[in-house]
Enzyme design. Sequence first.
Site, mmCIF file in Angstrom:
data_model
loop_
_atom_site.group_PDB
_atom_site.id
_atom_site.type_symbol
_atom_site.label_atom_id
_atom_site.label_comp_id
_atom_site.label_asym_id
_atom_site.label_seq_id
_atom_site.Cartn_x
_atom_site.Cartn_y
_atom_site.Cartn_z
ATOM 1 N N TYR A 131 0.880 -1.168 0.000
ATOM 2 C CA TYR A 131 0.000 0.000 0.000
ATOM 3 C C TYR A 131 0.918 1.218 0.000
ATOM 4 O O TYR A 131 1.879 1.264 0.787
ATOM 5 C CB TYR A 131 -0.864 0.031 1.263
ATOM 6 C CG TYR A 131 -2.072 -0.878 1.223
ATOM 7 C CD1 TYR A 131 -2.990 -0.828 0.178
ATOM 8 C CD2 TYR A 131 -2.314 -1.777 2.270
ATOM 9 C CE1 TYR A 131 -4.106 -1.652 0.166
ATOM 10 C CE2 TYR A 131 -3.438 -2.600 2.256
ATOM 11 C CZ TYR A 131 -4.327 -2.532 1.203
ATOM 12 O OH TYR A 131 -5.434 -3.348 1.181
ATOM 13 N N THR A 157 -1.381 -2.634 -4.615
ATOM 14 C CA THR A 157 -2.843 -2.618 -4.561
ATOM 15 C C THR A 157 -3.358 -1.232 -4.908
ATOM 16 O O THR A 157 -2.923 -0.236 -4.321
ATOM 17 C CB THR A 157 -3.331 -3.071 -3.173
ATOM 18 O OG1 THR A 157 -2.901 -4.414 -2.984
ATOM 19 C CG2 THR A 157 -4.841 -3.009 -3.063
#
Length: 381
Positions: A131, A157
Amino acid sequence: MSQTITNVLDLRELARRRVPRAFFEYADRGSYDEITLNANRRALEAIRLRQRVMVNVDQRNLATTILGEPVSFPLALAPTGLTGLQCGDGEILAARAAQAAGIPFCLSTMSICSIEQVRAAVEKPFWFQLYVMRDRGFTESLVQRAIAAQCNALMLTLDLQIQGQRHREIKNGLTVPPKLTLANFLDILTRPRWIWSVARGKSRSFGNLEGRIGGADNLLTLAQWIAQQFDPTLSWRDLDWLRRIWPGKLILKGILDAEDAVIAAKAGVDAIVVSNHGGRQLDGAAASIDALPRIVDAVGGRTEVLFDGGILSGQSLLKGLALGARAGLIGKAFLYGLGALGEAGVAKVIEIIRKELDVSMALTGQTDVRHVTKEILIGDR
Ligand SMILES: Cc1cc2nc3c(=O)[nH]c(=O)nc-3n(C[C@H](O)[C@H](O)[C@H](O)COP(=O)(O)O)c2cc1C
């Protein structure tokens, strides 16, 4: 449990009894009205397979490659946060089960065991999911740690720079760092196996995020913490930056639209994951399996296409492969196994799905997983 375990839902039921409610529901539930969560599974269920007969299916091959690496069959364990609170050392146990089965495991940024703890406890390298945080220096340090741990792919992501609301997280008082409310405390007291496993675990908070989370006197909800830390400015331009700091294989996860898939393919990434985050983000988004065919078409073989969302059986995995996915990923399915029976439970889930895939291939007249096409499906897709 006296009942014999024959499918993934049996393990879900056992996990529901063994894992404290707040953590079980964190794994099991979705965002808002859970329309996409339910659609993932229902759309898979709605696809019909063609039953074929009088084909010699004695010899069958399930082995293939993902990102050029051999796998025993086309499945991987998806990155999931707080896995070490489904069961103590959950990330390590799941990674071991995946490696023993010959399939990839992906560690989440939001794991409980750190990258280093998992690396020290398992034989082979694994994938790391990233992330991107507002603090790019910290994000780079995570990538450096993944390089030091010899992670063999980075999965960026894309679909959670802003968190969709999950009602159960709020109602259950899930916080960063994880802390017990009175209601949780009473619930946990009824789960002695879980207490024992988590008490012996190497970590009970977010292992990769030391220094990024406040003390117990400064609790935030998971959503508040994410809003504070995750970088909502993330855009396609940042891929160049990521390429500079990560020289290895790159997977983009959370693509659900053909236009986005084309941009990703043109950027030359190694793989994309067609995903709606397991129905935990945009509620009302398409079921992954419904988005898959258009994306496979649009990408036209320029990058590998993986998919996740709603896979609880080998039949579902087979449908995704028929629609052009190279492999499927499972989130909830392996967490149910983990919460129910630890490492043995994850191994069991993988084995159940493998066997179901194998038998379903045979019953559709297929002998090689690499050659499965939409010919095995009924109707136009
Ligand atoms: C409990 C849980 C936590 C998750 N945490 C992450 C995460 O930290 N990073 C990420 O990229 N995806 C995360 N996901 C999404 C999964 O990687 C995957 O896309 C999804 O679980 C697939 O759907 P399925 O659960 O129906 O198999 C999480 C999913 C679950 C169920």
